[in-house]
Design a protein around this motif. Structure first.
Motif, PDB file in Angstrom:
ATOM      1  N   GLU A 147       0.814  -1.218   0.000  1.00  0.00           N
ATOM      2  CA  GLU A 147       0.000   0.000   0.000  1.00  0.00           C
ATOM      3  C   GLU A 147       0.851   1.273   0.000  1.00  0.00           C
ATOM      4  O   GLU A 147       0.343   2.372  -0.238  1.00  0.00           O
ATOM      5  N   PHE A 148       2.153   1.123   0.327  1.00  0.00           N
ATOM      6  CA  PHE A 148       2.996   2.308   0.481  1.00  0.00           C
ATOM      7  C   PHE A 148       4.012   2.443  -0.650  1.00  0.00           C
ATOM      8  O   PHE A 148       4.597   1.457  -1.093  1.00  0.00           O
ATOM      9  N   ASP A 149       4.235   3.699  -1.086  1.00  0.00           N
ATOM     10  CA  ASP A 149       5.420   4.010  -1.881  1.00  0.00           C
ATOM     11  C   ASP A 149       6.574   4.101  -0.899  1.00  0.00           C
ATOM     12  O   ASP A 149       6.495   4.867   0.065  1.00  0.00           O
ATOM     13  N   THR A 150       7.640   3.321  -1.118  1.00  0.00           N
ATOM     14  CA  THR A 150       8.787   3.428  -0.220  1.00  0.00           C
ATOM     15  C   THR A 150       9.965   4.039  -0.969  1.00  0.00           C
ATOM     16  O   THR A 150      10.051   3.869  -2.184  1.00  0.00           O
ATOM     17  N   PRO A 151      10.910   4.691  -0.290  1.00  0.00           N
ATOM     18  CA  PRO A 151      10.818   4.958   1.149  1.00  0.00           C
ATOM     19  C   PRO A 151       9.865   6.117   1.456  1.00  0.00           C
ATOM     20  O   PRO A 151       9.530   6.890   0.572  1.00  0.00           O
ATOM     21  N   PHE A 152       9.463   6.191   2.709  1.00  0.00           N
ATOM     22  CA  PHE A 152       8.715   7.368   3.160  1.00  0.00           C
ATOM     23  C   PHE A 152       9.084   7.670   4.604  1.00  0.00           C
ATOM     24  O   PHE A 152       9.636   6.816   5.297  1.00  0.00           O
ATOM     25  N   PHE A 153       8.808   8.890   5.022  1.00  0.00           N
ATOM     26  CA  PHE A 153       9.149   9.303   6.387  1.00  0.00           C
ATOM     27  C   PHE A 153       7.935   9.160   7.299  1.00  0.00           C
ATOM     28  O   PHE A 153       6.817   9.527   6.926  1.00  0.00           O
ATOM     29  N   LEU A 154       8.194   8.613   8.488  1.00  0.00           N
ATOM     30  CA  LEU A 154       7.151   8.483   9.502  1.00  0.00           C
ATOM     31  C   LEU A 154       7.599   9.294  10.716  1.00  0.00           C
ATOM     32  O   LEU A 154       8.739   9.137  11.177  1.00  0.00           O
ATOM     33  N   GLY A 155       6.720  10.145  11.191  1.00  0.00           N
ATOM     34  CA  GLY A 155       7.054  10.947  12.368  1.00  0.00           C
ATOM     35  C   GLY A 155       6.208  10.533  13.560  1.00  0.00           C
ATOM     36  O   GLY A 155       5.079  10.069  13.398  1.00  0.00           O
ATOM     37  N   LEU A 156       6.772  10.672  14.759  1.00  0.00           N
ATOM     38  CA  LEU A 156       5.979  10.536  15.984  1.00  0.00           C
ATOM     39  C   LEU A 156       5.844  11.945  16.535  1.00  0.00           C
ATOM     40  O   LEU A 156       6.851  12.632  16.763  1.00  0.00           O
ATOM     41  N   ILE A 157       4.585  12.360  16.683  1.00  0.00           N
ATOM     42  CA  ILE A 157       4.326  13.777  16.938  1.00  0.00           C
ATOM     43  C   ILE A 157       3.628  13.977  18.273  1.00  0.00           C
ATOM     44  O   ILE A 157       2.608  13.339  18.550  1.00  0.00           O
ATOM     45  N   ASP A 158       4.200  14.838  19.106  1.00  0.00           N
ATOM     46  CA  ASP A 158       3.539  15.265  20.345  1.00  0.00           C
ATOM     47  C   ASP A 158       2.501  16.324  19.966  1.00  0.00           C
ATOM     48  O   ASP A 158       2.858  17.353  19.377  1.00  0.00           O
ATOM     49  N   LEU A 159       1.236  16.092  20.282  1.00  0.00           N
ATOM     50  CA  LEU A 159       0.212  17.083  19.980  1.00  0.00           C
ATOM     51  C   LEU A 159       0.416  18.315  20.871  1.00  0.00           C
ATOM     52  O   LEU A 159       0.748  18.184  22.054  1.00  0.00           O
ATOM     53  N   ALA A 160       0.206  19.503  20.291  1.00  0.00           N
ATOM     54  CA  ALA A 160       0.464  20.750  21.029  1.00  0.00           C
ATOM     55  C   ALA A 160      -0.372  20.836  22.293  1.00  0.00           C
ATOM     56  O   ALA A 160       0.038  21.462  23.275  1.00  0.00           O
ATOM     57  N   GLU A 161      -1.547  20.212  22.292  1.00  0.00           N
ATOM     58  CA  GLU A 161      -2.402  20.233  23.487  1.00  0.00           C
ATOM     59  C   GLU A 161      -1.786  19.444  24.640  1.00  0.00           C
ATOM     60  O   GLU A 161      -2.279  19.506  25.775  1.00  0.00           O
ATOM     61  N   GLY A 162      -0.724  18.656  24.336  1.00  0.00           N
ATOM     62  CA  GLY A 162      -0.034  17.901  25.382  1.00  0.00           C
ATOM     63  C   GLY A 162      -0.765  16.660  25.849  1.00  0.00           C
ATOM     64  O   GLY A 162      -0.391  16.060  26.857  1.00  0.00           O
ATOM     65  N   ILE A 163      -1.801  16.240  25.105  1.00  0.00           N
ATOM     66  CA  ILE A 163      -2.616  15.115  25.584  1.00  0.00           C
ATOM     67  C   ILE A 163      -2.189  13.766  25.015  1.00  0.00           C
ATOM     68  O   ILE A 163      -2.613  12.733  25.520  1.00  0.00           O
ATOM     69  N   GLY A 164      -1.362  13.752  23.992  1.00  0.00           N
ATOM     70  CA  GLY A 164      -0.980  12.462  23.426  1.00  0.00           C
ATOM     71  C   GLY A 164      -0.108  12.629  22.196  1.00  0.00           C
ATOM     72  O   GLY A 164       0.258  13.745  21.819  1.00  0.00           O
ATOM     73  N   ARG A 165       0.205  11.474  21.601  1.00  0.00           N
ATOM     74  CA  ARG A 165       1.075  11.455  20.427  1.00  0.00           C
ATOM     75  C   ARG A 165       0.366  10.773  19.270  1.00  0.00           C
ATOM     76  O   ARG A 165      -0.553   9.984  19.474  1.00  0.00           O
ATOM     77  N   ILE A 166       0.859  11.051  18.063  1.00  0.00           N
ATOM     78  CA  ILE A 166       0.315  10.388  16.887  1.00  0.00           C
ATOM     79  C   ILE A 166       1.468  10.032  15.940  1.00  0.00           C
ATOM     80  O   ILE A 166       2.433  10.792  15.807  1.00  0.00           O
ATOM     81  N   ALA A 167       1.381   8.833  15.350  1.00  0.00           N
ATOM     82  CA  ALA A 167       2.358   8.428  14.344  1.00  0.00           C
ATOM     83  C   ALA A 167       1.769   8.779  12.987  1.00  0.00           C
ATOM     84  O   ALA A 167       0.656   8.366  12.671  1.00  0.00           O
ATOM     85  N   ALA A 168       2.497   9.559  12.183  1.00  0.00           N
ATOM     86  CA  ALA A 168       1.953   9.996  10.894  1.00  0.00           C
ATOM     87  C   ALA A 168       3.052  10.088   9.848  1.00  0.00           C
ATOM     88  O   ALA A 168       4.183  10.466  10.163  1.00  0.00           O
ATOM     89  N   ARG A 169       2.686   9.740   8.626  1.00  0.00           N
ATOM     90  CA  ARG A 169       3.579   9.995   7.499  1.00  0.00           C
ATOM     91  C   ARG A 169       3.867  11.490   7.473  1.00  0.00           C
ATOM     92  O   ARG A 169       2.968  12.309   7.721  1.00  0.00           O
ATOM     93  N   ILE A 170       5.110  11.845   7.264  1.00  0.00           N
ATOM     94  CA  ILE A 170       5.460  13.269   7.280  1.00  0.00           C
ATOM     95  C   ILE A 170       6.041  13.647   5.922  1.00  0.00           C
ATOM     96  O   ILE A 170       6.884  12.930   5.370  1.00  0.00           O
ATOM     97  N   SER A 171       5.528  14.726   5.378  1.00  0.00           N
ATOM     98  CA  SER A 171       5.926  15.091   4.016  1.00  0.00           C
ATOM     99  C   SER A 171       7.260  15.826   4.057  1.00  0.00           C
ATOM    100  O   SER A 171       7.331  16.983   4.439  1.00  0.00           O
ATOM    101  N   ALA A 172       8.312  15.089   3.711  1.00  0.00           N
ATOM    102  CA  ALA A 172       9.647  15.670   3.606  1.00  0.00           C
ATOM    103  C   ALA A 172      10.333  14.948   2.467  1.00  0.00           C
ATOM    104  O   ALA A 172      10.057  13.777   2.214  1.00  0.00           O
ATOM    105  N   LYS A 173      11.233  15.658   1.773  1.00  0.00           N
ATOM    106  CA  LYS A 173      11.920  15.019   0.651  1.00  0.00           C
ATOM    107  C   LYS A 173      13.215  14.368   1.099  1.00  0.00           C
ATOM    108  O   LYS A 173      13.614  13.342   0.582  1.00  0.00           O
ATOM    109  N   THR A 174      13.863  14.999   2.092  1.00  0.00           N
ATOM    110  CA  THR A 174      15.120  14.425   2.595  1.00  0.00           C
ATOM    111  C   THR A 174      15.115  14.454   4.121  1.00  0.00           C
ATOM    112  O   THR A 174      14.394  15.248   4.736  1.00  0.00           O
ATOM    113  N   ALA A 175      15.968  13.586   4.682  1.00  0.00           N
ATOM    114  CA  ALA A 175      16.082  13.510   6.145  1.00  0.00           C
ATOM    115  C   ALA A 175      16.570  14.844   6.717  1.00  0.00           C
ATOM    116  O   ALA A 175      16.270  15.167   7.864  1.00  0.00           O
ATOM    117  N   GLU A 176      17.299  15.615   5.912  1.00  0.00           N
ATOM    118  CA  GLU A 176      17.845  16.889   6.404  1.00  0.00           C
ATOM    119  C   GLU A 176      16.750  17.885   6.770  1.00  0.00           C
ATOM    120  O   GLU A 176      16.976  18.818   7.527  1.00  0.00           O
TER     121      GLU A 176
END
Ligand SMILES: [Zn+2]
Lengths: 140, 394
Positions: A80-109
């Motif tokens: 289902e995925f085009d690889t490679p792709f970036f996955l981020g773990l994100i702290d929600l600004a509200e401070g209530i939890g985290r979410i794992a989401a594909r993150i749109s970036a072209k390079t690791a930099e």
């Protein structure tokens, strides 16, 4: 142009504790449940409040802002995925939890732990709109 | 009520070489290692009155004890197929020891037999089995194959907090491979270099193929008896001196809050603390250790959580050889998950088998000289829970 969805169809699309969350995304909103019994705003969405186990929930729109807590570049994933792709773990600004989401970036930099990100909602694929993350543009 | 507070002891061990056994049933692998463990203990199957095993996710769910009771012609007074993620193999020992100490049983078989390599965990996952660990809504849409990505997020965060590098992780993989060459039941013996690890295929950065444990087939069994019986029966009993067990309120990646660390893990710390306390020893008293690190990055994280090193110190310790067989705290002398191989449910029992060999002084080329105190660690989910056991000999 890709024909791959780049996400997996969630297995809890019809679960009572998650339906308003997935439906919220289809309406362009990123929602979290608040407990009608004790008032706890929590994430990720589920059927029962983790504080008091109440199941009367109302749904509130979150800011969609967050901070990159960690990330990985995935080379190994289902078809289902085009690889490679970036996955981020994100702290929600509200401070209530985290979410794992594909993150749109072209390079690791482009990715730095602690950077501001925004939760975005994709165009529907197979009738389903899901979230992904995008690095925030620097404030001008 | 009379309760025997004396220690439980391991007097027999058996393990097959980790690899692929596509032609065998899991029960056949189980019978093979149980036979070897009974022979090693020099007792008969007629003396077995306890049977504890790990889950069989491929088929006989919850009914392995039926099968084995008939095949072994035994009538245990206590038995269970224990399912709790990957600490299940360690829990078989804990519950056998509890029952022996409570005086309910005299001699237990604990075993794990899996054919993950031949059948395939990913196949299971794609059929929905094991999915509960990825049920949280915040993990679902991007949960690519298994949980390598979760460990990769943990490894990246650890690098950010401590300055550790991919080369540091590779050093742990190289150490494991070097050790595996001296372990007759290890899957991988061909030497590797840091360069080999760094150039191996990237799965989920910073984790590459040679940083990873291979899901393979395997089976291991141990015989657990009371302290009195051990003194009568065995020339070299290994005693369970203490154990610690802890579950953090988290599922794989903790998403329920923004404060739970993924670079160090509370469950490991709490389990180790309790185990040291019960055994009445300090971390530095351990002579040889087995830790459950599915990826080389966690070969750095876990020893810091157990308490041998401060956060971020493991990279330097690896460079100095402090965790080598001749170092001050030899870790994964049998090759660990990355090189002994990882038949997941049996892995904690393989770790225990190596600790018993070490404490008996029969570990051959991987022997730690004079080892008297051994530690076995295992974990479930992504370090969401932890079990630490301390073993000793007289
Ligand atoms: Zn509540």
């Amino acid at each position: 142009m890709t024909s791959k969805p780049n996400f997996l169809k969630p297995t809890n699309l019809e679960s009572p504790g998650a339906v308003p969350f997935w439906e919220g995304l289809q309406a362009g909103k990123f929602l979290a449940p608040r407990c009608g019994q004790c008032g706890e705003l929590f994430f990720p969405p589920r059927s029962h409040c983790p504080e008091c186990l109440g199941d009367s929930l109302s749904w509130e729109e979150l800011s969609g802002k967050g901070f990159l807590y960690s990330w990985t570049e995935l080379f190994f994933a289902q078809p289902e995925f085009d690889t490679p792709f970036f996955l981020g773990l994100i702290d929600l600004a509200e401070g209530i939890g985290r979410i794992a989401a594909r993150i749109s970036a072209k390079t690791a930099e482009e990715l730095h732990i602690g950077m501001s990100v925004r939760i975005r909602i994709s165009k529907p694929v197979d009738g389903l709109a899901l979230y992904y993350a995008e690095p925030s543009r620097p404030e001008s | 009520m009379s309760v025997n507070r004396k220690r439980a002891a391991i007097i027999g061990i058996g393990a097959v070489k980790v690899g692929r056994y596509p032609e065998k049933q899991e029960s056949e692998l189980a019978l093979q290692v149980i036979r070897d463990a009974l022979k090693d203990a020099q007792i008969s199957s007629r003396q077995i009155d306890g049977l504890f095993t790990t889950p069989d996710l491929q088929g006989n769910i919850g009914l392995q004890t039926n099968l084995l009771c008939e095949y072994l012609r035994i009538s245990p007074r206590s038995m269970a197929e224990i399912c709790c993620g990957a600490i299940a193999g360690g829990l078989t020992l804990k519950y056998a020891a509890d029952e022996i100490q409570a005086g309910r049983i005299k001699a237990a078989v604990c075993y794990g037999a899996v054919r993950e390599g031949s059948i395939g965990w990913f196949k299971n996952l794609s059929q929905g089995k094991g999915w509960s660990m990825i049920e949280p809504t915040a993990l679902q849409p991007y949960a690519a194959y298994g949980i390598i990505w979760a460990y990769a997020l943990s490894a990246r965060r650890y690098m950010h907090e401590t300055g550790a590098t991919e080369e540091d992780f590779a050093l742990a993989a190289v150490r494991n491979r070097k050790n595996a060459a001296g372990n007759p039941v290890a899957a991988f013996a061909k030497p590797i270099t840091v360069e080999d690890v760094l150039r191996s295929r990237c799965l989920s950065s910073p984790i590459k193929l040679l940083d990873s444990a291979a899901s393979l087939d395997g089976a291991a069994a141990v015989i657990v008896v009371s302290e009195e019986a051990a003194r009568d029966l065995s020339p070299h009993p290994v005693y369970l001196q203490g154990w610690g067990l802890h579950h953090d309120p988290s599922c794989v990646i903790p998403t329920d809050n923004c404060s739970t660390s993924i670079s160090h893990f509370k469950a490991t710390r709490e389990a180790a603390k309790e185990a040291f306390q019960k055994a009445g020893i300090r971390p530095e008293d351990v002579d040889v250790a087995e830790i459950y690190a599915p990826f080389s990055s966690h070969e750095l994280i876990i020893p810091e959580d157990i308490g041998w090193f401060q956060n971020g110190e493991m990279a330097r310790a690896l460079r100095r050889g402090e965790t080598d067989i001749t170092g001050r705290i030899p870790i994964n002398t049998d090759g660990g998950l990355t090189s002994r191989g990882h038949p997941w449910a049996a892995t904690p029992l393989y770790e225990t088998v190596n600790i018993v060999r070490q404490l008996r002084g029969t570990a051959g080329p991987i022997q730690v000289r004079g080892a008297k105190v051994g530690l076995m660690h295992c974990e479930g989910g992504m370090m969401n829970n932890g079990l630490v056991m301390i073993f000793g000999r007289d």
